[in-house]
Motif scaffolding. Sequence first.
Motif, PDB file in Angstrom:
ATOM      1  N   ARG A 108       0.849  -1.184   0.000  1.00  0.00           N
ATOM      2  CA  ARG A 108       0.000   0.000   0.000  1.00  0.00           C
ATOM      3  C   ARG A 108       0.894   1.246   0.000  1.00  0.00           C
ATOM      4  O   ARG A 108       2.054   1.182   0.393  1.00  0.00           O
ATOM      5  N   PRO A 109       0.361   2.392  -0.407  1.00  0.00           N
ATOM      6  CA  PRO A 109       1.153   3.619  -0.329  1.00  0.00           C
ATOM      7  C   PRO A 109       1.700   3.841   1.088  1.00  0.00           C
ATOM      8  O   PRO A 109       1.010   3.569   2.066  1.00  0.00           O
ATOM      9  N   ARG A 110       2.932   4.292   1.160  1.00  0.00           N
ATOM     10  CA  ARG A 110       3.682   4.549   2.398  1.00  0.00           C
ATOM     11  C   ARG A 110       4.246   3.281   3.033  1.00  0.00           C
ATOM     12  O   ARG A 110       5.010   3.367   3.985  1.00  0.00           O
ATOM     13  N   ASP A 111       3.900   2.104   2.522  1.00  0.00           N
ATOM     14  CA  ASP A 111       4.600   0.902   2.953  1.00  0.00           C
ATOM     15  C   ASP A 111       6.036   0.954   2.422  1.00  0.00           C
ATOM     16  O   ASP A 111       6.350   1.710   1.493  1.00  0.00           O
ATOM     17  N   VAL A 112       6.907   0.142   3.015  1.00  0.00           N
ATOM     18  CA  VAL A 112       8.311   0.093   2.602  1.00  0.00           C
ATOM     19  C   VAL A 112       8.643  -1.320   2.126  1.00  0.00           C
ATOM     20  O   VAL A 112       8.255  -2.306   2.766  1.00  0.00           O
ATOM     21  N   LEU A 113       9.339  -1.410   1.001  1.00  0.00           N
ATOM     22  CA  LEU A 113       9.846  -2.685   0.495  1.00  0.00           C
ATOM     23  C   LEU A 113      11.362  -2.664   0.585  1.00  0.00           C
ATOM     24  O   LEU A 113      12.005  -1.779   0.024  1.00  0.00           O
ATOM     25  N   ILE A 114      11.935  -3.623   1.311  1.00  0.00           N
ATOM     26  CA  ILE A 114      13.381  -3.771   1.383  1.00  0.00           C
ATOM     27  C   ILE A 114      13.775  -5.005   0.576  1.00  0.00           C
ATOM     28  O   ILE A 114      13.259  -6.104   0.809  1.00  0.00           O
ATOM     29  N   LEU A 115      14.696  -4.814  -0.354  1.00  0.00           N
ATOM     30  CA  LEU A 115      15.163  -5.884  -1.225  1.00  0.00           C
ATOM     31  C   LEU A 115      16.648  -6.123  -0.980  1.00  0.00           C
ATOM     32  O   LEU A 115      17.438  -5.175  -0.956  1.00  0.00           O
ATOM     33  N   LEU A 116      17.015  -7.390  -0.799  1.00  0.00           N
ATOM     34  CA  LEU A 116      18.401  -7.739  -0.489  1.00  0.00           C
ATOM     35  C   LEU A 116      18.965  -8.622  -1.596  1.00  0.00           C
ATOM     36  O   LEU A 116      18.341  -9.622  -1.976  1.00  0.00           O
ATOM     37  N   SER A 117      20.151  -8.260  -2.092  1.00  0.00           N
ATOM     38  CA  SER A 117      20.765  -9.022  -3.177  1.00  0.00           C
ATOM     39  C   SER A 117      22.264  -8.788  -3.181  1.00  0.00           C
ATOM     40  O   SER A 117      22.710  -7.638  -3.203  1.00  0.00           O
ATOM     41  N   THR A 118      23.053  -9.852  -3.179  1.00  0.00           N
ATOM     42  CA  THR A 118      24.507  -9.690  -3.233  1.00  0.00           C
ATOM     43  C   THR A 118      24.959  -9.227  -4.611  1.00  0.00           C
ATOM     44  O   THR A 118      25.933  -8.495  -4.745  1.00  0.00           O
ATOM     45  N   SER A 119      24.231  -9.644  -5.656  1.00  0.00           N
ATOM     46  CA  SER A 119      24.591  -9.243  -7.019  1.00  0.00           C
ATOM     47  C   SER A 119      23.965  -7.923  -7.422  1.00  0.00           C
ATOM     48  O   SER A 119      24.516  -7.185  -8.251  1.00  0.00           O
ATOM     49  N   GLY A 120      22.781  -7.644  -6.872  1.00  0.00           N
ATOM     50  CA  GLY A 120      22.039  -6.463  -7.293  1.00  0.00           C
ATOM     51  C   GLY A 120      21.436  -6.606  -8.670  1.00  0.00           C
ATOM     52  O   GLY A 120      21.069  -5.614  -9.302  1.00  0.00           O
ATOM     53  N   ALA A 121      21.302  -7.852  -9.140  1.00  0.00           N
ATOM     54  CA  ALA A 121      20.825  -8.066 -10.508  1.00  0.00           C
ATOM     55  C   ALA A 121      19.706  -9.096 -10.593  1.00  0.00           C
ATOM     56  O   ALA A 121      19.343  -9.506 -11.698  1.00  0.00           O
ATOM     57  N   SER A 122      19.142  -9.520  -9.479  1.00  0.00           N
ATOM     58  CA  SER A 122      18.107 -10.554  -9.488  1.00  0.00           C
ATOM     59  C   SER A 122      16.841 -10.031 -10.158  1.00  0.00           C
ATOM     60  O   SER A 122      16.252  -9.037  -9.716  1.00  0.00           O
ATOM     61  N   ALA A 123      16.403 -10.724 -11.206  1.00  0.00           N
ATOM     62  CA  ALA A 123      15.264 -10.255 -11.995  1.00  0.00           C
ATOM     63  C   ALA A 123      13.999 -10.146 -11.161  1.00  0.00           C
ATOM     64  O   ALA A 123      13.230  -9.182 -11.301  1.00  0.00           O
ATOM     65  N   ASN A 124      13.771 -11.118 -10.264  1.00  0.00           N
ATOM     66  CA  ASN A 124      12.521 -11.074  -9.490  1.00  0.00           C
ATOM     67  C   ASN A 124      12.492  -9.901  -8.517  1.00  0.00           C
ATOM     68  O   ASN A 124      11.421  -9.393  -8.174  1.00  0.00           O
ATOM     69  N   LEU A 125      13.643  -9.422  -8.083  1.00  0.00           N
ATOM     70  CA  LEU A 125      13.686  -8.254  -7.205  1.00  0.00           C
ATOM     71  C   LEU A 125      13.491  -6.966  -7.999  1.00  0.00           C
ATOM     72  O   LEU A 125      12.842  -6.024  -7.532  1.00  0.00           O
ATOM     73  N   LEU A 126      14.025  -6.925  -9.189  1.00  0.00           N
ATOM     74  CA  LEU A 126      13.852  -5.741 -10.031  1.00  0.00           C
ATOM     75  C   LEU A 126      12.396  -5.555 -10.424  1.00  0.00           C
ATOM     76  O   LEU A 126      11.875  -4.434 -10.411  1.00  0.00           O
ATOM     77  N   ALA A 146      28.447  -1.462  -6.060  1.00  0.00           N
ATOM     78  CA  ALA A 146      27.816  -0.578  -7.054  1.00  0.00           C
ATOM     79  C   ALA A 146      28.811  -0.337  -8.197  1.00  0.00           C
ATOM     80  O   ALA A 146      30.023  -0.451  -8.003  1.00  0.00           O
ATOM     81  N   PRO A 147      28.266  -0.020  -9.394  1.00  0.00           N
ATOM     82  CA  PRO A 147      26.845   0.127  -9.733  1.00  0.00           C
ATOM     83  C   PRO A 147      26.201  -1.234  -9.989  1.00  0.00           C
ATOM     84  O   PRO A 147      26.901  -2.205 -10.321  1.00  0.00           O
ATOM     85  N   ASN A 148      24.888  -1.286  -9.807  1.00  0.00           N
ATOM     86  CA  ASN A 148      24.140  -2.494 -10.132  1.00  0.00           C
ATOM     87  C   ASN A 148      22.690  -2.091 -10.393  1.00  0.00           C
ATOM     88  O   ASN A 148      22.241  -1.024  -9.956  1.00  0.00           O
ATOM     89  N   PRO A 149      21.935  -2.933 -11.095  1.00  0.00           N
ATOM     90  CA  PRO A 149      20.565  -2.561 -11.480  1.00  0.00           C
ATOM     91  C   PRO A 149      19.621  -2.318 -10.312  1.00  0.00           C
ATOM     92  O   PRO A 149      18.768  -1.434 -10.382  1.00  0.00           O
ATOM     93  N   LEU A 150      19.766  -3.097  -9.232  1.00  0.00           N
ATOM     94  CA  LEU A 150      18.847  -2.933  -8.111  1.00  0.00           C
ATOM     95  C   LEU A 150      19.078  -1.605  -7.406  1.00  0.00           C
ATOM     96  O   LEU A 150      18.124  -0.942  -6.982  1.00  0.00           O
ATOM     97  N   ARG A 151      20.315  -1.219  -7.275  1.00  0.00           N
ATOM     98  CA  ARG A 151      20.612   0.084  -6.671  1.00  0.00           C
ATOM     99  C   ARG A 151      19.946   1.198  -7.482  1.00  0.00           C
ATOM    100  O   ARG A 151      19.367   2.131  -6.912  1.00  0.00           O
ATOM    101  N   ALA A 152      20.016   1.085  -8.795  1.00  0.00           N
ATOM    102  CA  ALA A 152      19.416   2.095  -9.662  1.00  0.00           C
ATOM    103  C   ALA A 152      17.897   2.082  -9.574  1.00  0.00           C
ATOM    104  O   ALA A 152      17.257   3.125  -9.726  1.00  0.00           O
ATOM    105  N   ALA A 153      17.304   0.925  -9.311  1.00  0.00           N
ATOM    106  CA  ALA A 153      15.842   0.794  -9.272  1.00  0.00           C
ATOM    107  C   ALA A 153      15.244   1.230  -7.940  1.00  0.00           C
ATOM    108  O   ALA A 153      14.044   1.511  -7.861  1.00  0.00           O
TER     109      ALA A 153
END
Length: 211
Positions: A108-126, A146-153
Motif C-alpha cells: 500500500r502507499p507509504r509501505d516500505v519494500l526492502i530488497l536484499l541481493s549480493t549481485s544487485g541483478a536478481s530479476a525477481n527483485l527488479l 555498485a553500480p548495479n541494477p537494483l541500486r538504480a531501481a
Amino acid sequence: MKPVTDVTHCDDLMKALEGFRADAPLLQRWGTVLAGRLGDGARLLAAGNGGSAAQAQHLTAELVGRYREDRPAFSALALHTDTSATTAIANDYGVQEIFARQVAAHGRPRDVLILLSTSGASANLLVAATEAHRVGMTVWALTGPAPNPLRAAADEALSVSATSAATVQELHLVAVHMLCESFDPAVRRHTDAQRRHHTGRRPAGAGRAAG
C-alpha cells in the motif's frame, strides 16, 4: 590436527567493514523513517533469494518480535516464506513474478519494500521494485558492489563494496542489526510525540467565549 591459519575471510570482512561504516547515517535514517511509517500503521515487506532471503526473514522477525528490549509488534512480512503462494506464482506467472505479485497483493502507499541481493541483478527483485513504485511504496535495497541494477531501481540503497558474496551477506546482517538499533529508540520517540499530540489537543469549542 593442523590448526586453521588462513584468515583471509576475516581480512576481507575487516576491509569491507571500513567502507561500510560510512553508511551508518543512512541506516540510522532508515530506522527512523521506518519507525514513523510502521508506527502510523504502514507495513514492511522484505524479499531476497537464497542467503539474502534468510537475511530478509531475519529483519522481519526482529520487527514482529523484538530486537533487544520489549516493544509493540509491527507489521513486517518476508515474501518468500509463503511457499504455497511463491510456488503457485512461479508455476502460473514465472519465477520473476514471485515477489511482484505479492507486492501487488499486500503493498500500500507509504509501505516500505526492502530488497536484499549480493549481485544487485536478481530479476525477481527488479520486477518487485517496479511494482512497489506502481502502488506507491518506498523501495530500499541492500546490495553488493555498485553500480548495479537494483541500486538504480531503488529509492535508496546501501551497496557493500566486497568481492565475496559471503562478505556482502555478513555485512547485510550487520546492516539489519544497525537498522534495528535505530528503529527501537525512534519508535519510542514517535510514540511519545503521538501521546503529546493527543493529550495536548484542546477539546472542541475550548477557548470560545460563552454566551
